[in-house]
Write an enzyme that holds these catalytic residues in place. Structure first.
Site, PDB file in Angstrom:
ATOM      1  N   ARG A 180      18.593 -97.113  56.897  1.00 32.68           N
ATOM      2  CA  ARG A 180      19.320 -96.258  55.955  1.00 32.68           C
ATOM      3  C   ARG A 180      20.595 -95.719  56.599  1.00 32.68           C
ATOM      4  O   ARG A 180      21.623 -95.577  55.930  1.00 32.68           O
ATOM      5  CB  ARG A 180      18.435 -95.104  55.480  1.00 32.68           C
ATOM      6  N   CYS A 239      20.020 -85.339  57.624  1.00 40.51           N
ATOM      7  CA  CYS A 239      19.158 -86.460  57.250  1.00 40.51           C
ATOM      8  C   CYS A 239      19.555 -86.853  55.836  1.00 40.51           C
ATOM      9  O   CYS A 239      20.739 -86.880  55.519  1.00 40.51           O
ATOM     10  CB  CYS A 239      17.686 -86.062  57.364  1.00 40.51           C
TER      11      CYS A 239
END
Length: 283
Positions: A180, A239
């Protein structure tokens, strides 16, 4: 007082009226799952707080998937559980602390020092011989007025992170999985990639093969390699939505590397503004 982690054995030794235990189990793809799991079986006396409802604020479409909750509202929720200024809070989940670390960080954000994550979560509790209960928790402590004090958890906002691109004063550390981070296999946010210049340190690397946090000395060595000589105060964690970044903050604190900050909006806030730059590939 436990400030980072607490073992199952240590928790079992605490008198019930000296601790408030909070079940933080959650699934991003099924927001109601955590309460269902709690109802089926939880640590005796534990209460349940939901990531979306209790541990996050209202979403505007521009402030990320899990914006910070209203501080006063969270304080009321904690006070209703009996959390007084010196009450020990213990948060747990079944995901290596992935969600429990969010409550750990939020309590510190409100200035509460006596908060820890159950190391190893429910599996560690059961391995240590602990039972689960399906009974709705009855507060072992009377409701209290939770007092918000000077924050123990500094933050950085999107404007500070954006300004840092041209005049670097801190390093951004991204807790998401490597794919990701590179912009691959993105399923949670509409844009893949990362903040330019960010470093990647997946939160799962804080755990050993049994799902416990690594020993402080091991974590310190791991994180020193990430810091590259920088002090902990020069690190801003992020994040996808400000949840698993708290795991990295917890790991650093447990390793004795205090003072790093959280960018609460994280990638989901950053990528909501197309004017903000996006990087892909490795750092």
């Amino acid at each position: 007082m436990y400030r980072t982690l607490i073992s199952a054995d240590e928790l079992m030794a605490l008198p019930a009226d000296d601790v408030v235990i909070v079940d933080c189990r959650f699934k991003l793809a099924d927001p109601d799952w955590g309460h269902t799991a709690y109802a089926a079986g939880h640590l005796p006396g534990a209460h349940y707080l939901n990531l979306d409802y209790h541990l996050s604020g209202a979403k505007t479409g521009q402030n990320g998937r899990h914006p910070l909750p209203d501080a006063e509202r969270l304080a009321v929720s904690l006070g209703a559980l009996g959390v007084a200024p010196d009450t020990q809070i213990v948060a747990y989940d079944d995901a290596g602390g992935m969600f429990a670390a969010r409550l750990w960080w939020l309590a510190r954000w409100l200035g509460h020092e006596a908060v820890a994550v159950l190391d190893g979560g429910i599996p560690a509790w059961q391995t240590a011989g602990g039972d689960l209960s399906a009974e709705e928790a009855k507060a072992a402590r009377l409701p209290s007025r939770f007092v918000i004090r000077a924050s123990l958890a500094p933050t950085a906002d999107a404007a500070a992170v954006l300004a840092n691109l041209d005049a670097p004063r801190f390093a951004v550390v991204d807790a998401r999985a490597a794919d990701r981070f590179r912009g691959e296999n993105e399923t949670m946010d509409p844009v893949g990639g990362h903040i330019p210049g960010a470093l990647n340190r997946p939160f799962a690397l804080n755990l050993d093969a049994e799902g416990h946090f690594k020993l402080p000395g091991v974590l310190a060595a791991d994180w020193q390699a990430v810091l590259g000589g920088r002090p902990a105060t020069d690190i801003v964690h992020q994040c996808g939505s400000g949840v698993t970044a708290c795991h990295n903050l917890l790991a650093m604190e447990h390793a004795g590397l205090a003072g790093s900050r959280l960018y609460p909006g994280s990638w989901s806030e950053w990528c909501a503004d197309p004017a903000r730059p996006v990087a892909t590939g490795d750092a």
